[in-house]
Design a protein around this motif. Structure first.
Motif, short mmCIF file in Angstrom:
data_model
loop_
_atom_site.label_atom_id
_atom_site.label_comp_id
_atom_site.label_asym_id
_atom_site.label_seq_id
_atom_site.Cartn_x
_atom_site.Cartn_y
_atom_site.Cartn_z
N LEU A 95 157.56 136.20 101.03
CA LEU A 95 158.51 136.70 99.67
C LEU A 95 159.01 138.19 100.57
O LEU A 95 160.04 138.35 99.89
CB LEU A 95 157.09 137.41 98.66
CG LEU A 95 156.15 136.34 97.43
CD1 LEU A 95 155.30 136.43 96.97
CD2 LEU A 95 157.22 134.96 97.19
N ALA A 159 156.18 132.85 90.11
CA ALA A 159 155.84 131.78 89.81
C ALA A 159 155.29 131.11 89.28
O ALA A 159 155.38 131.28 88.03
CB ALA A 159 154.10 132.93 89.94
N ALA A 192 151.61 129.15 95.17
CA ALA A 192 150.74 130.48 95.59
C ALA A 192 149.21 129.10 94.96
O ALA A 192 148.16 128.91 95.60
CB ALA A 192 149.90 131.72 95.20
N TYR A 193 149.50 128.47 93.91
CA TYR A 193 148.09 127.45 93.07
C TYR A 193 148.80 126.62 93.07
O TYR A 193 147.84 125.63 91.81
CB TYR A 193 148.31 128.25 91.83
CG TYR A 193 147.67 130.01 91.79
CD1 TYR A 193 146.63 130.42 92.52
CD2 TYR A 193 148.17 130.66 91.56
CE1 TYR A 193 146.07 131.55 92.57
CE2 TYR A 193 147.98 132.06 92.44
CZ TYR A 193 146.90 132.41 92.18
OH TYR A 193 146.84 133.72 92.67
N THR A 220 150.63 129.33 100.00
CA THR A 220 149.34 129.61 100.66
C THR A 220 148.23 128.95 101.26
O THR A 220 147.61 128.21 99.96
CB THR A 220 148.95 130.67 100.24
OG1 THR A 220 148.17 131.99 100.31
CG2 THR A 220 148.80 130.79 98.76
N SER A 222 145.76 131.29 101.32
CA SER A 222 144.46 131.77 100.50
C SER A 222 143.94 130.85 99.28
O SER A 222 142.57 131.80 99.22
CB SER A 222 145.20 133.13 100.49
OG SER A 222 145.85 133.99 101.15
#
Ligand SMILES: Cc1ncc(COP(=O)(O)O)c(C=O)c1O
Length: 372
Positions: A95, A159, A192-193, A220, A222
């Motif tokens: 980002l 997002a 990310a999710y 990600t 993470s």
């Protein structure tokens, strides 16, 4: 003696409120139930740990500079062109690199009211101007974003699903957003999710990246892969964007152990399926149980829930947080996201989830909050 002249960071930097991560420990030390950073309760795949440990033998060597084995493994899994994947130290780094490549003073970048806070930070860090679009029902609103486009707009960060709300917008809406934005505006789809989303009308972004020259998707390791500490993210980009990011990223921005663990975790489909299944079950159960306690819950497609407290003396999110911490449970305060009376809770193990419910039951009993 000449007077010392003060050092001054570039325009915008002192307007940044430094990102405050979710708490991870409590006074006194000892074990805690940490559900404050949307990490998986299952940890990494055993294969990833094994690959990571094996890398200990070669720590004196620089890693592959372009994280090639990882890009190739990602490309294979999703059917992508590895040359258009750029890896980074977490998606946060990507980002930041995107902002460095496309933003400067005088430029504007849009994100939504309760959008992930890192967007504001990377925009201000480049001396550009953050523009905030209102949401509807805690969900990004395409019309509100499009209404804020000006000739100075250079980027839009979305997002999807969003943190800390957990809400998402359907692929049709994402396409409508892209179609309504000028061609010289980069649309960043931060997914990310994505791995957790079960909705049929959702698409993380691969299709739009493949079919437009101005859309980027970030991902990600993470969250569902349980490798938050290793810091691994990736972006799928149009050729020209990948080229720009590769010119400005650090020459070895992803470590060898991270590359190896990332590759190994992509191979462990069984762990992944278990994590998705567990999340789906517990998202539903927790939302229902929290509702039954009289607490509002924003519908979530991710691995966390935004829980709303009544507010007022003894009923506030801060009171709930203090009570939970007295039971060694850490959720996430989200006042800086515009939710002073909410806490964000990551879906944990069954035992952790039940401990939160027990504690909240006791808190609400003690604080006298009324059931809705
Ligand atoms: C929406 C969103 N994007 C990006 C990130 C950054 O993840 P990482 O830098 O660990 O890849 C997070 C982490 O919380 C997130 O919630």
């Amino acid at each position: 003696m000449t007077a010392k002249r003060a050092l001054r960071p570039r325009q915008g930097i002192l307007d940044i409120a430094a990102y405050a991560p979710g708490k991870s420990a409590l006074a006194g030390g000892g074990p805690v139930i940490k559900l404050s950073s949307n990490e998986t309760p299952f940890g990494p795949s055993p294969r990833a740990i094994e690959a990571y440990l094996k890398e200990a033998q070669t720590l004196s060597r620089y890693p592959d500079g372009s994280a090639r084995p990882l890009r190739e493994a990602i490309a294979k899994l999703y059917g992508l062109d590895p040359a258009r994947i750029v890896c980074g130290a977490g998606s946060d780094e990507l980002l930041s690199l995107l902002a460095t490549a496309y933003l400067g003073p005088g430029d504007e970048a849009i994100y939504s009211r309760h959008g992930f806070l890192v967007y504001r930070i990377v925009i201000l860090a480049r001396g550009a101007t953050p523009v905030v679009a209102p949401e509807k029902n805690h969900t990004a609103d395409v019309d509100e974003i499009l209404a804020r486009v000006t000739p100075a707009t250079r980027m839009v960060f979305l997002a999807n699903p969003n943190n800390p709300t957990g809400t998402y917008i359907a692929f049709d809406e994402v396409k409508r957003l892209r179609a309504g934005l000028p061609e010289d505006v980069v649309l960043v789809l931060d997914a990310a999710y994505a791995e957790y989303v079960r909705a049929n009308d959702y698409e993380a972004g691969i299709e739009l990246v493949a079919t437009t020259h101005n859309t980027v998707m970030t991902r990600t390791f993470s969250k569902i892969y349980g490798l938050a500490s290793l810091r691994i993210g990736w972006a799928y980009c149009p050729d020209a964007v990948a080229d720009a990011l590769n010119r400005i990223r650090g020459p070895f921005n992803v470590s060898g152990p991270a590359i190896a663990a990332g590759v190994a975790s992509l191979e462990d489909h069984a762990s992944m399926a278990r994590a998705v299944e567990h999340n789906e079950v517990w998202l539903g159960r927790m939302a229902e149980a929290l509702n039954a306690l009289g607490l509002g819950v924003t519908p979530s497609a991710a691995n966390f829930l935004l829980v709303h407290f009544p507010g007022g003396n003894g009923h506030s999110a801060a009171d709930a947080d203090a009570f939970l911490q007295s039971r060694r449970i850490i959720l996430r305060r989200v006042a800086e996201y515009g939710f002073p009376e909410a806490l964000r809770m990551t879906v944990g193990t069954e035992e952790e989830n039940l401990a939160v419910l027990d504690a909240l039951k006791a808190f609400l009993g003690a604080s006298g909050a009324k059931r809705q």
